[in-house]
Write a protein that holds these residues in place. Structure first.
Motif, short mmCIF file in Angstrom:
data_model
loop_
_atom_site.label_atom_id
_atom_site.label_comp_id
_atom_site.label_asym_id
_atom_site.label_seq_id
_atom_site.Cartn_x
_atom_site.Cartn_y
_atom_site.Cartn_z
N PRO A 80 24.32 3.73 101.07
CA PRO A 80 23.74 3.79 99.72
C PRO A 80 22.50 4.68 99.62
N LEU A 81 21.81 4.92 100.72
CA LEU A 81 20.60 5.74 100.67
C LEU A 81 20.89 7.23 100.82
N HIS A 82 22.13 7.59 101.16
CA HIS A 82 22.42 9.01 101.38
C HIS A 82 22.56 9.76 100.06
N ILE A 83 21.81 10.85 99.92
CA ILE A 83 21.87 11.55 98.63
C ILE A 83 22.25 13.03 98.76
N GLY A 84 22.83 13.44 99.91
CA GLY A 84 23.41 14.77 99.93
C GLY A 84 22.78 15.76 100.87
N MET A 85 23.20 17.02 100.69
CA MET A 85 22.75 18.14 101.52
C MET A 85 21.85 19.03 100.67
N PRO A 86 20.78 19.55 101.24
CA PRO A 86 19.85 20.35 100.43
C PRO A 86 20.18 21.84 100.41
N GLY A 87 19.50 22.58 99.57
CA GLY A 87 19.46 24.03 99.72
C GLY A 87 20.43 24.82 98.87
N MET A 88 20.81 25.97 99.40
CA MET A 88 21.53 26.99 98.63
C MET A 88 22.78 26.45 97.95
N HIS A 89 23.54 25.60 98.66
CA HIS A 89 24.75 25.05 98.05
C HIS A 89 24.70 23.52 97.93
N GLY A 90 23.50 22.98 97.98
CA GLY A 90 23.36 21.54 97.82
C GLY A 90 23.57 21.16 96.36
N PRO A 91 23.98 19.90 96.11
CA PRO A 91 24.16 19.48 94.73
C PRO A 91 22.82 19.42 93.99
N ALA A 92 22.89 19.54 92.67
CA ALA A 92 21.68 19.64 91.86
C ALA A 92 20.75 18.45 92.05
N HIS A 93 21.33 17.23 92.10
CA HIS A 93 20.45 16.06 92.18
C HIS A 93 19.69 16.02 93.51
N THR A 94 20.31 16.56 94.57
CA THR A 94 19.64 16.56 95.87
C THR A 94 18.44 17.50 95.84
N ASN A 95 18.67 18.71 95.35
CA ASN A 95 17.58 19.68 95.28
C ASN A 95 16.50 19.22 94.30
N ARG A 96 16.94 18.60 93.20
CA ARG A 96 15.96 18.14 92.22
C ARG A 96 15.07 17.05 92.83
N TRP A 115 20.73 11.29 87.88
CA TRP A 115 20.92 12.74 87.80
C TRP A 115 22.30 13.11 88.33
N GLU A 116 22.68 12.44 89.42
CA GLU A 116 23.98 12.72 90.04
C GLU A 116 25.12 12.39 89.10
N ALA A 117 25.03 11.20 88.47
CA ALA A 117 26.10 10.75 87.58
C ALA A 117 26.23 11.65 86.36
N ALA A 118 25.11 12.15 85.86
CA ALA A 118 25.14 12.98 84.66
C ALA A 118 25.84 14.31 84.93
N ASN A 119 25.90 14.71 86.18
CA ASN A 119 26.43 16.03 86.52
C ASN A 119 27.94 16.02 86.77
N ASP A 120 28.44 15.02 87.48
CA ASP A 120 29.86 14.90 87.84
C ASP A 120 30.44 16.22 88.33
N GLU A 121 29.75 16.81 89.32
CA GLU A 121 30.16 18.09 89.84
C GLU A 121 31.53 18.02 90.53
N ARG A 122 31.75 16.94 91.29
CA ARG A 122 32.99 16.79 92.03
C ARG A 122 34.18 16.73 91.06
N GLY A 123 34.00 15.97 90.00
CA GLY A 123 35.06 15.84 89.01
C GLY A 123 35.42 17.18 88.38
N ARG A 124 34.42 17.99 88.10
CA ARG A 124 34.65 19.31 87.50
C ARG A 124 35.42 20.22 88.45
N GLN A 125 35.04 20.18 89.73
CA GLN A 125 35.66 21.09 90.69
C GLN A 125 37.16 20.83 90.81
N ILE A 126 37.51 19.53 90.79
CA ILE A 126 38.90 19.20 91.10
C ILE A 126 39.82 19.46 89.90
#
Lengths: 597, 183
Positions: A278-294, A376-387
């Motif tokens: 539950p505490l994991h929020i992603g990978m940072p940087g150039m291709h990290g998801p928006a909520h992680t970088n934010r 922030w993550e839920a508002a983006n739904d990046e994974r859903g868009r990609q698929i």
């Protein structure tokens, strides 16, 4: 010859168990090399014979404990040793002859150096009398590898061979690990000397005594760090490769859970902390998801452990984490303050530091901060868009999900470099510890296939998938023959888009779609597999992805599965080089731009 | 280093030091004499793009060890990082910034100036005035020697500028630390 070899082997065994009788026998340099390898616990080495290393190969057949794998290119040997080391935490060993053999190791050594992987490379050198005379196949490999090895040695005489061999393993494994090259002139290999095991401690013994004397970080630093953590409202943990190298998985988890601090794993930190936690929020940087970088942009404290603020993580450093103080834990003192000034610098092994810090900090509840990031993550739904795009042809997420599903998440996934690498990092669900292997710092195309060979030999019970693009797979494709000859079973997924995809993506974004030298045609990968005596499968439809992965898993031996993916699929989001990491190119922005053109 | 809004001096091929922070530092590096060991020290100095002013390399009192004295022009943060990078080199046994310890620094300079009967007397006077001694004379030239601080060496060179300087050979600084007071 056979009798002599047997005698030598018995001498070796006697040495190994410390039951040597008083009779002192002289060994050749190459026998000493083999004795040291056995004592250092080496069971496999990757290499390629040639003139200046022939004495070593002659001795090798007398040491059945040392299994040698003949790769089809020395570069493959260095990547395989690297993969073996990353998977097992042991030292990977590669062997090459002088000159071109040694220079072919260079890319693999540079890869291991950038990612702090313990590798020992043994190279033959021309006889001492020929050194510096431009002899046949002479290269100053010490000079060549100086900036890309943690250390290197030229063995000047037989007396220093054994101490150097042991020291090479010690240096490769201790502190911040890295590759060490030992260059042995041919006449030193043939010279004779006494080798007494009792005279030398192994790297294992050295590390054990080191561990016994390791002290926790200074109390005042721990208290300062604990104070910063107690005050922080929006702290973030940045966990890097150091967690994996020091096997600090449980310690990281305990620290994060006690403090309730959300955890970001860097590219090389992926699989150090389960994606599903539950505490994991992603990978940072150039291709990290928006909520992680934010979350980094909004953070008031970064606890960075075993990571070095690579430019692919920070983007423009001036815009990176501007509101955050920094607790920086790294075993390499030269990493502290290098990119970002630390408020509390802690030079320490990650496991030792995290254990001490967890004892020092007070438990805290930070669920509001975590919920904010999740919103922030839920508002983006990046994974859903990609698929949702082009739902009839195979897409990266469905391929990676199928691999996860068909291996019950138990696979070790070795990625190459490019778009597929970022998709793999982002969309494979990392649940098994240390299951993500990739060339992060150097970004070496051609890494995946030979590295997967080493990974599988180090972890024979785990399913191993190499994931590559149609570009990178060609760069060390010859190692299919090694896999076939050794009977090593891996599964290879090729994401074929007919382009050097990541370069094409940059051309699309930053060079007005000028696709200069990025379209490429490849071989028929099914026929190619067949030519190497392996099975090949081609997948053109989304609905066949899962069954193809299942078929690959059910087929004995190495299988190549080629997925024909969308030619111009992009990795989103993306931070343009030189920008701040919260300034991202999202898929929607690009589509709008395209429509406006 | 980061989050810095201070303007930097652009120095082509060298680190961009924050303006006004550049200073000359003298680093003492002791390194085991093995193939490639000195190369690694020089490699780090060059690769880290430090502005190298002088580099001397001589055997240490301990056999099998070289003592490297490097004068580097840079900002303090860069120097600290440079020291950590040098410390990482396996063959380096010791590295420090001489300013952190009581130290004596000396440099040897040989300066040769063209002279004839007319100018010889005043050239010799100027050189001696700056603390140098005459070590060689010919009909065409006078050669001076001076051992002193870098400032004294500069003074001598300035004093001899009015004469035609044929050649200057400087040793670079050598530094001894510990059991010395002041300079």
């Amino acid at each position: 010859m056979a009798i002599a070899a047997k005698d030598i082997q018995q001498a070796g065994t006697a040495n190994q168990t410390g039951q040597q009788n008083d009779e002192i026998r002289e060994l050749t340099g190459t026998e000493i090399m083999c004795e040291v390898l056995v004592r250092e616990g080496v069971d496999v080495l990757y290499g390629y014979p040639g003139g200046a290393i022939m004495p070593f190969y002659d001795a090798l057949t007398s040491y059945p404990a040392l299994h040698h794998v003949l790769t089809r290119h020395e570069q493959g040997a260095s990547h395989a040793a690297d993969g073996y080391a990353r998977a097992t935490g042991k030292v990977g060993v590669c062997v090459a002859t002088s000159g071109p053999g040694a220079t072919n190791l260079v890319t693999g050594l540079a890869t291991a150096f950038m990612d702090s992987v313990p590798v020992v490379a043994l190279t033959g050198q021309v006889a001492r009398a020929f050194l510096g005379r431009d002899a046949f196949q002479e290269t100053d490999i010490l000079g060549v590898t100086q900036p890309i090895t943690k250390h290197n040695f030229l063995v000047r005489n037989i007396e220093e061979l054994a101490p150097i061999m042991h020291e090479a393993f010690r240096i490769a494994r201790s502190g911040r690990p890295g590759p060490v090259l030992v260059d042995v002139p041919k006449d030193v290999q043939n010279a004779k000397a006494v080798y007494r095991a009792d005279d030398h401690i192994t790297s294992e013994e050295y590390l054990d005594s080191l561990a016994a004397h390791t002290q926790a970080p200074a109390q005042h630093l721990l208290l300062e760090a604990a104070e910063l953590i107690a005050q922080a409202k929006r702290p973030i943990i940045l966990a890097g490769h150091g967690i994996i190298l020091s096997k600090a998985y449980a310690e990281l988890k305990a620290f994060a859970e006690k403090t309730s601090i959300p955890v970001i794993t860097t590219l090389l930190g992926l699989s150090a902390f389960a994606d599903t936690h539950p505490l994991h929020i992603g990978m940072p940087g150039m291709h990290g998801p928006a909520h992680t970088n934010r979350s980094i942009g909004e953070a008031d404290l970064l606890v960075a452990v075993g990571m070095r603020f690579d430019d692919r993580v920070t983007g423009d450093v001036k815009q990176f984490a501007t509101r955050a103080k920094l607790i920086h834990i790294d075993i390499d003192a030269s990493e502290i303050h290098k990119v970002k000034a630390a408020t509390v610098p802690i030079v320490s092994d990650a496991r030792v530091a995290l254990t001490a810090l967890t004892e020092t900090v007070q438990p805290a509840d930070r669920s509001a901060w975590l919920q904010e990031i999740r919103s922030w993550e839920a508002a983006n739904d990046e994974r859903g868009r990609q698929i949702k795009r082009n739902d009839d042809i195979p897409d990266p997420i469905s391929i990676l999900s199928a691999i996860h599903k068909e291996t019950d998440g138990e696979a070790i996934v070795v990625s190459d470099v490019g778009q597929h690498q970022m998709w793999t990092a982002r969309f494979y669900e990392w649940t098994r510890l240390n299951s993500h292997i990739t060339s992060g710092g150097l970004g070496t195309m051609g890494f995946a296939l030979p590295a997967a060979l080493g990974v599988k030999m180090g972890m024979p019970d785990a399913p191993v998938w190499a994931v590559a693009g149609d570009g990178g797979i060609q760069m060390n494709i010859q190692e299919l023959a090694t896999l076939q000859q050794e009977g090593v079973t891996i599964k290879v997924a090729i994401m074929n888009n007919g382009y050097l995809g990541m370069v094409r993506q940059w051309q699309q974004f930053f060079h007005s779609r000028n696709y200069s030298e990025t379209p490429m045609t490849g071989p028929d990968h099914v026929k190619l597999a067949d030519a190497y005596g392996l099975k090949g499968i081609r997948v053109k439809r989304r609905e066949d992805v899962e069954s193809a992965v299942r078929e690959a898993m059910e087929t004995p031996g190495t299988v190549i599965v080629e997925f024909i993916i969308e030619p111009e699929a992009n990795v989103y989001p993306m931070v343009a080089p030189g920008n701040g990491i919260t300034d991202m190119i999202e898929e929607t922005t690009v589509q709008e731009n395209a429509e406006n053109e | 280093m980061s989050n810095s809004t201070i303007a930097t001096t652009i120095r082509p091929h060298h680190t961009n030091a924050p303006q006004g922070t550049e200073k000359s530092y003298t680093l003492i590096v002791r390194v085991v004499d093995r193939p490639g060991s000195v190369d690694r020290v020089v490699g780090v100095l060059r690769r880290r793009r430090s502005l190298l002013q002088s580099l001397t390399l001589l055997p240490d009192q301990q056999s099998g060890v070289f003592r490297i004295t490097a004068q580097v022009q840079d900002a303090e943060v860069v120097i600290e990082h440079l020291i950590e990078q040098l410390r990482k080199i396996i063959d380096v046994t010791d590295v420090y910034d001489s300013a952190t310890r009581p130290s004596l620094t000396r440099e040897l300079v040989l300066v040769q100036v063209a002279s004839n009967g007319e100018t010889a007397r005043s050239a010799v006077a100027a050189g001696q005035q700056a603390g140098a001694t005459v070590v060689a004379t010919t009909a065409e030239a006078v050669t001076f020697e001076l051992v002193g601080s870098a400032a004294q060496v500069e003074q001598l060179i300035t004093a001899l500028q009015p004469y035609s300087i044929l050649e200057i050979a400087r040793s670079g600084g050598v530094v001894l630390s510990g059991n010395v007071v002041g300079k």
